[in-house]
Design a protein around this motif. Structure first.
Motif, mmCIF file in Angstrom:
data_model
loop_
_atom_site.group_PDB
_atom_site.id
_atom_site.type_symbol
_atom_site.label_atom_id
_atom_site.label_comp_id
_atom_site.label_asym_id
_atom_site.label_seq_id
_atom_site.Cartn_x
_atom_site.Cartn_y
_atom_site.Cartn_z
ATOM 1 N N ALA A 1 -42.161 -62.021 56.518
ATOM 2 C CA ALA A 1 -41.448 -61.127 57.369
ATOM 3 C C ALA A 1 -39.958 -61.521 57.777
ATOM 4 C CB ALA A 1 -42.194 -60.562 58.629
ATOM 5 N N PHE A 2 -40.075 -62.671 57.925
ATOM 6 C CA PHE A 2 -38.705 -63.472 58.334
ATOM 7 C C PHE A 2 -38.218 -64.466 57.348
ATOM 8 C CE2 PHE A 2 -40.782 -62.200 62.199
ATOM 9 C CZ PHE A 2 -40.210 -61.134 62.773
ATOM 10 N N ALA B 1 -46.304 -61.944 69.760
ATOM 11 C CA ALA B 1 -47.168 -63.117 69.290
ATOM 12 C C ALA B 1 -46.718 -64.276 69.971
ATOM 13 C CB ALA B 1 -47.238 -63.078 67.684
ATOM 14 N N HIS C 1 -38.182 -50.793 59.028
ATOM 15 C CA HIS C 1 -39.297 -50.930 60.088
ATOM 16 C C HIS C 1 -39.906 -49.820 60.276
ATOM 17 C CE1 HIS C 1 -36.157 -54.478 61.826
ATOM 18 N NE2 HIS C 1 -37.156 -54.483 60.721
ATOM 19 N N LEU D 1 -45.945 -67.280 63.329
ATOM 20 C CA LEU D 1 -45.569 -66.144 63.524
ATOM 21 C C LEU D 1 -45.042 -65.291 62.290
ATOM 22 C CD1 LEU D 1 -43.125 -67.143 66.443
ATOM 23 C CD2 LEU D 1 -45.097 -65.639 66.539
ATOM 24 N N THR E 1 -43.381 -50.216 58.676
ATOM 25 C CA THR E 1 -44.452 -51.336 58.752
ATOM 26 C C THR E 1 -45.489 -50.623 58.845
ATOM 27 O OG1 THR E 1 -43.925 -51.272 61.046
ATOM 28 C CG2 THR E 1 -42.636 -52.699 59.535
ATOM 29 N N ASN E 2 -46.839 -51.283 58.351
ATOM 30 C CA ASN E 2 -48.525 -50.918 58.546
ATOM 31 C C ASN E 2 -48.505 -50.604 59.837
ATOM 32 O OD1 ASN E 2 -48.756 -53.692 56.024
ATOM 33 N ND2 ASN E 2 -48.768 -51.336 55.704
ATOM 34 N N THR E 3 -48.047 -51.298 61.016
ATOM 35 C CA THR E 3 -48.200 -51.006 62.116
ATOM 36 C C THR E 3 -47.408 -49.974 62.930
ATOM 37 O OG1 THR E 3 -47.033 -53.025 62.977
ATOM 38 C CG2 THR E 3 -49.309 -53.458 62.737
ATOM 39 N N ILE F 1 -48.345 -64.061 60.696
ATOM 40 C CA ILE F 1 -49.040 -63.015 61.376
ATOM 41 C C ILE F 1 -48.403 -61.581 61.255
ATOM 42 C CG2 ILE F 1 -49.427 -62.191 63.511
ATOM 43 C CD1 ILE F 1 -50.137 -65.086 64.472
ATOM 44 N N VAL F 2 -46.878 -61.566 61.076
ATOM 45 C CA VAL F 2 -46.280 -60.462 61.154
ATOM 46 C C VAL F 2 -46.195 -59.898 59.503
ATOM 47 C CG1 VAL F 2 -43.722 -59.364 61.343
ATOM 48 C CG2 VAL F 2 -44.647 -61.120 63.029
ATOM 49 N N HIS G 1 -40.990 -55.795 62.848
ATOM 50 C CA HIS G 1 -41.242 -57.246 62.706
ATOM 51 C C HIS G 1 -40.922 -57.991 64.089
ATOM 52 C CE1 HIS G 1 -42.206 -56.192 58.817
ATOM 53 N NE2 HIS G 1 -40.975 -56.543 58.123
ATOM 54 N N ILE H 1 -35.070 -54.695 51.046
ATOM 55 C CA ILE H 1 -36.508 -55.388 50.640
ATOM 56 C C ILE H 1 -37.302 -55.507 51.970
ATOM 57 C CG2 ILE H 1 -35.164 -57.554 50.767
ATOM 58 C CD1 ILE H 1 -37.794 -58.286 50.921
ATOM 59 N N ASP H 2 -36.663 -55.977 52.811
ATOM 60 C CA ASP H 2 -37.429 -56.026 54.064
ATOM 61 C C ASP H 2 -37.955 -54.581 54.565
ATOM 62 O OD1 ASP H 2 -36.851 -56.319 57.649
ATOM 63 O OD2 ASP H 2 -38.610 -56.860 56.508
ATOM 64 N N PRO H 3 -39.258 -54.324 54.224
ATOM 65 C CA PRO H 3 -39.759 -53.084 54.340
ATOM 66 C C PRO H 3 -39.298 -52.486 55.467
ATOM 67 C CG PRO H 3 -41.519 -54.395 53.884
ATOM 68 C CD PRO H 3 -40.401 -55.306 54.273
ATOM 69 N N ARG I 1 -42.803 -58.208 49.048
ATOM 70 C CA ARG I 1 -41.967 -58.856 48.262
ATOM 71 C C ARG I 1 -41.226 -60.097 48.908
ATOM 72 N NH1 ARG I 1 -39.072 -53.498 46.203
ATOM 73 N NH2 ARG I 1 -40.297 -53.462 44.441
ATOM 74 N N ASP I 2 -41.608 -60.300 50.088
ATOM 75 C CA ASP I 2 -41.262 -61.703 50.931
ATOM 76 C C ASP I 2 -41.741 -61.772 52.386
ATOM 77 O OD1 ASP I 2 -40.062 -64.168 51.677
ATOM 78 O OD2 ASP I 2 -38.110 -63.444 50.510
ATOM 79 N N LEU J 1 -42.962 -57.358 66.931
ATOM 80 C CA LEU J 1 -44.346 -57.990 66.758
ATOM 81 C C LEU J 1 -44.471 -59.510 66.882
ATOM 82 C CD1 LEU J 1 -47.141 -56.696 66.149
ATOM 83 C CD2 LEU J 1 -46.909 -57.296 63.622
ATOM 84 N N LEU K 1 -49.612 -58.458 59.056
ATOM 85 C CA LEU K 1 -49.926 -57.123 59.757
ATOM 86 C C LEU K 1 -49.045 -55.973 59.521
ATOM 87 C CD1 LEU K 1 -50.426 -58.340 63.649
ATOM 88 C CD2 LEU K 1 -52.146 -57.429 61.752
ATOM 89 N N ASN K 2 -47.710 -56.405 59.059
ATOM 90 C CA ASN K 2 -46.725 -55.374 58.648
ATOM 91 C C ASN K 2 -46.309 -55.107 57.317
ATOM 92 O OD1 ASN K 2 -46.242 -54.216 61.395
ATOM 93 N ND2 ASN K 2 -44.332 -55.535 61.603
ATOM 94 N N MET K 3 -46.675 -55.772 56.390
ATOM 95 C CA MET K 3 -46.060 -55.808 55.065
ATOM 96 C C MET K 3 -47.095 -55.439 53.832
ATOM 97 S SD MET K 3 -42.907 -58.500 55.523
ATOM 98 C CE MET K 3 -42.438 -58.215 53.904
ATOM 99 N N ARG K 4 -48.308 -55.032 54.162
ATOM 100 C CA ARG K 4 -49.260 -55.106 52.934
ATOM 101 C C ARG K 4 -48.906 -53.709 52.326
ATOM 102 N NH1 ARG K 4 -53.036 -53.540 56.050
ATOM 103 N NH2 ARG K 4 -51.981 -54.014 58.121
ATOM 104 N N GLU L 1 -33.083 -58.164 56.018
ATOM 105 C CA GLU L 1 -33.798 -58.062 57.503
ATOM 106 C C GLU L 1 -32.938 -58.493 58.785
ATOM 107 O OE1 GLU L 1 -33.583 -61.085 56.639
ATOM 108 O OE2 GLU L 1 -34.107 -62.253 58.252
#
Lengths: 214, 630
Positions: free
Chosen positions: B116-117, A36, A20, B189, A23-25, B192-193, A29, A16-18, B113-114, A32, B196-199, B627
């Motif tokens: 990032a962490f 941050a 790595h 955090l 990821t869009n970037t 933000i992640v 995760h 489920i965790d897209p 779906r969720d 990143l 940035l990452n899960m759209r 994850e």
């Protein structure tokens, strides 16, 4: 990092965790988040460094009355040596990352151990320096130098200590064979933190020891 | 969802002391859940409880001030009440409620779906809950914080022996806030992640709903604002407990440094509080006006501008401290400048409603109330930015009136709008509209009765934070009016609670899309399944769901399209991360450490550290189905 899990039926399905890689970037995760987090840490140390700079030299006369001249208390060659060791630990950290990326686990462990050892040397130097300062009469409550110095360098030392434990954990995982080439990012992220802590020390070292107190 | 369990290999089921929690229903599942929606409901309900507590404190304050020479409580208890009221509303209501909305809807709105962490998400909740309980436990030692929500040094930083603030109030306050700061940073955090990452595919940054943008911006503000105040709090704690001299002017220190560090956090904090409210309103207004948000990009960029300029205005809280004309001019100009993007947004909202097919639902009423009340608060804010005028108003009730207009009239109204708007999505049934409208009107009337007269008593010179006032200053009648208003607000909040209960009993089913919404959360069932989306949506436009439902004919009239049935079968299993005890254990270490710090009992600190380490280690070695994190 593994992007798939193996189910009971032994078929690989995306988690489920897209993954790595998707990821869009294109950045994982964790990496990143680490960047941050480090930006947040900049503000944290920035606040203490600013405090130090604002108060720097304000208590010189008061300390002189108590018979303390800060610049005489400093042992700059010694602190420079431990600082150099800390900077070298960044080099060994890079070598550790290079080792895991090419799959050389023996070298990985050597360089991780070296990095942790260098960090530990730095911390020992700090302990020695604190004891020395204390003997010279600089307490946590002495003027403005005492609190600003001990709290700022103490918090930095705490960060280095956390880094050492992190490295030891990586070392342990590697010994258990749970840190393979595909986990190189775990080392990279620990490295990000480690380098950051080193860079902060460069700033702290400069404002404490190199800029003259008039 | 049974698939999550399938993926746990037998070796993973037991880790350390506890068996791996696997249940997803029942009360136990709430302790171990890492589902962002459940965590959001935990955040929201806890924040609501704290909202009621802070409201009771406010009622006590209004009881004390109802007439001159009030005798309801002593000065010390009064100090505790206003300190805890402010601290609670900012750190235990405003911020966590925004996190609650963000947690629930940010992933849904970007098609994820969720977050990032997931486990760090739960950690943040536990830190918030335990931090709040920790701070309120100070009442057990009659040592509630009493140095104001700003905790100015050197009042708070004087060593206990000197007796400026006897008891452990400031210690509970500093330690509690440091911990809650850690919690806030973890959720920042995460946001933000996640953004940035899960759209979802096609969900570019400039197609994201405004609410997501605002949460994204405040996540950065939180990230950068918490550390300076953490540093200041550490310094206060050290001064008070270890006799350091960070704020001891006898040793040449500058107590103003505390104010700088605090407001360097405190002013961005104001935007951390209000931007989510603006985001919620920016979602509600278009839906109930049946028009797209007017000037979407301008709203986004105004939010970003507020986020940046918000860092350059902190000293307007310190005009009266003698910073000198150059600094005052600079901060005055910056403060006036930040009114511009804020004003721009107000016109965007008005432009959205203008000419729309307006439906005056409760959510819409609260949003319109938000615009009006927030504008009033903004106007008095512009008055404060003018330095000489500020010198007259500072530390009077005029200031109290101002920030309640922006934070209660703004933020709290937006939250209530958000409750009525998103309740059907969260719980699958509607909140009663009839009671809701009474709720709104009572709150609007009560709010203005309470805080409107504060402008007047403030201009007539009534100072803030004093526990009594004498007769004959012309303050009596207005204060009575304020206290009456406070009771009206309390009744309206009570109605809201009743509405929750009544609606839960009636269970008017909401369906997927009760409001004819525009954003992705309305495409799925109410409440959403644990994995949110059976199939990750593909986004082609801003307000994508709307464009899937409607198109325009040549004359610009809306034409309803037949929505194609979304494919409901997910491809293969959807693996969700498994629940975990360890975030709770890890977070439990913090308040234990906190008592160690407060009472300087190092063995308690040691126990706290041990609990923390156990939690951390077990967390690190616990396998999770999905994850990878540290």
């Amino acid at each position: 990092m593994s992007t798939t899990v193996v189910t009971a039926e032994d078929e690989e399905v995306p988690v489920i965790d897209p993954d790595h890689s998707h990821t869009n970037t294109g950045v994982s995760h964790v990496k990143l988040a680490m960047w941050a987090f480090l930006s947040s840490e900049c503000m944290f140390f920035g606040a203490f460094i600013s405090t130090y700079l604002i108060y720097r030299g304000r208590d010189t006369l008061r300390l002189a009355d108590a018979g303390i001249v800060i610049e005489d208390v400093f042992d700059i060659p010694f602190t420079s040596a431990t600082s150099f060791i800390l900077l070298m630990s960044s080099l060994t950290m890079v070598l550790a990352l290079a080792a895991i990326q090419r799959g050389d686990m023996r070298q990985l462990r050597i360089w991780i151990a070296a990095t942790a050892l260098f960090g530990l040397t730095f911390i020992s130097g700090q302990v020695y320096e604190f004891t020395n300062f204390y003997r010279e009469g600089i307490r946590l409550q002495t003027g403005l130098f005492g609190p600003t110095f001990y709290v700022m360098t103490g918090l930095h030392g705490a960060h280095v200590t956390v880094g050492i434990f992190w490295l030891l954990q990586l070392y342990y995982r590697s010994l258990q064979g749970k840190l393979g080439q595909e986990h190189s990012e775990a080392v990279e992220i620990a490295g990000l933190y480690w380098h950051f802590v080193d860079i902060v020390w460069i700033v702290i070292f400069t404002v404490i020891y190199l800029v003259p107190y008039n | 969802m049974t698939t999550a369990d399938d993926a746990v290999s037998p070796a993973a089921v037991t880790s350390g002391l506890f068996a791996r929690p696997t249940k997803t229903t029942g009360w136990k599942s709430w302790l171990t859940t890492i589902d962002h929606k459940k965590i959001a409901i935990l955040y929201g309900s806890t924040a609501l409880v704290f909202f009621v507590i802070a409201g009771l404190e406010a009622l006590l304050i209004r009881w004390q001030l109802m007439g001159p020479d009030g005798t309801v409580m002593s000065a010390k208890v009064y100090n505790q009440m206003f300190t805890m009221h402010g601290t609670t509303m900012v750190f235990l209501v405003g911020m966590p409620m925004a996190v609650a909305f963000g947690n629930y809807f940010l992933p849904l709105m970007i098609g994820a779906r969720d977050v990032a962490f997931p486990r760090i998400n739960m950690l943040g909740y536990w830190i918030f809950l335990f931090g709040g309980i920790f701070m309120y436990s100070s009442f057990l030692w009659s040592s509630a914080p009493d140095g104001g929500w700003f905790g100015y040094a050197p009042l708070t930083s004087q060593p206990i022996a000197l007796g400026a603030l006897p008891g452990h109030g400031p210690d509970f306050w500093t330690v509690g806030l440091i911990f809650m700061g850690i919690g806030s940073v973890t959720s920042a955090l995460n946001f933000i992640v996640t953004v940035l990452n899960m759209r979802a595919p096609g969900m570019t940054l400039l197609r994201m709903p405004v609410f997501v943008w605002m949460i994204f911006i405040i996540a950065f503000l939180t990230l950068f604002a918490m550390p300076p105040v953490t540093a200041a709090l550490i310094q206060v704690y050290m001064d008070r407990n270890f006799g350091t001299n960070f704020f001891n002017s006898a040793q040449g220190a500058d107590p103003l440094l505390y104010q700088h560090l605090f407001w360097l956090f405190g002013h961005p904090e104001v935007y951390i509080l209000i931007l989510p409210g603006m985001g919620i309103v920016s979602e509600i207004l278009p839906v109930f006006s049946r028009k797209p948000l007017f000037g979407y990009r301008v709203v986004i960029f105004s939010g970003i501008a507020i986020g940046f300029v918000g860092w350059g205005v902190w000293a307007h809280h310190m005009y009266a401290t003698g910073l000198g004309p150059a600094a005052l001019t600079g901060f005055g100009v910056a403060t006036m400048a930040i009114g511009v993007p804020t004003g721009v947004k107000i016109f965007n909202w008005l432009g959205t409603v203008w000419g729309g097919a307006v439906r005056l639902t409760t959510a819409m009423l609260f949003s319109l109330g938000f615009i009006a009340m927030f504008t009033l608060g903004g106007l008095s804010g512009v008055m404060h930015s003018i330095v000489p005028s500020n010198a007259q108003q500072t530390d009077t009730y005029f200031i109290v009136a101002h920030f309640h207009y922006v934070l209660f009239g703004g933020l709290i109204f937006a939250f209530f709008g958000g409750f009525y708007y998103w309740w059907p999505k969260m719980f699958g049934h509607m909140l009663g509209e009839k009671l809701g409208k009474i709720n709104f009107w009572l709150m609007l009337i009560g709010f203005n009765l309470t805080f409107g007269p504060m402008h007047l008593v403030g201009l007539r010179g009534m100072p803030r934070r004093t526990y009594t006032y004498g007769k004959g200053y012309g303050w009596e009648a207005l204060n009575q009016l304020e206290s009456l208003g406070a009771v009206v607000i309390a009744v309206s909040v009570l109605l809201f609670v009743i509405n929750i209960a009544v609606s839960a009993k009636k269970r008017v089913p909401a369906g997927n899309d009760p409001w004819d919404g525009r954003t992705l959360e309305w495409t799925i069932t109410s409440p959403p399944p644990e994995h949110n989306f059976d199939v990750i949506p593909e986004v082609h436009d801003f307000d994508d769901f709307w464009h899937k439902k409607y198109t325009e004919d040549e004359d610009g009239r809306l034409v309803k399209l037949t929505v194609p049935e979304a494919p409901s079968k997910p491809h293969g299993h959807i693996h969700m991360p498994s629940p975990s005890y360890w975030p709770c254990v890890l977070a439990l270490g913090l308040p234990i450490m906190g008592y160690g710090f407060v009472f300087k009992a190092w063995w308690i600190l040691g126990v706290g550290v041990a609990v923390l380490m156990v939690g951390m280690t077990a967390w690190a070695i616990e396998p999770h189905t999905a994850e990878e994190n540290h």
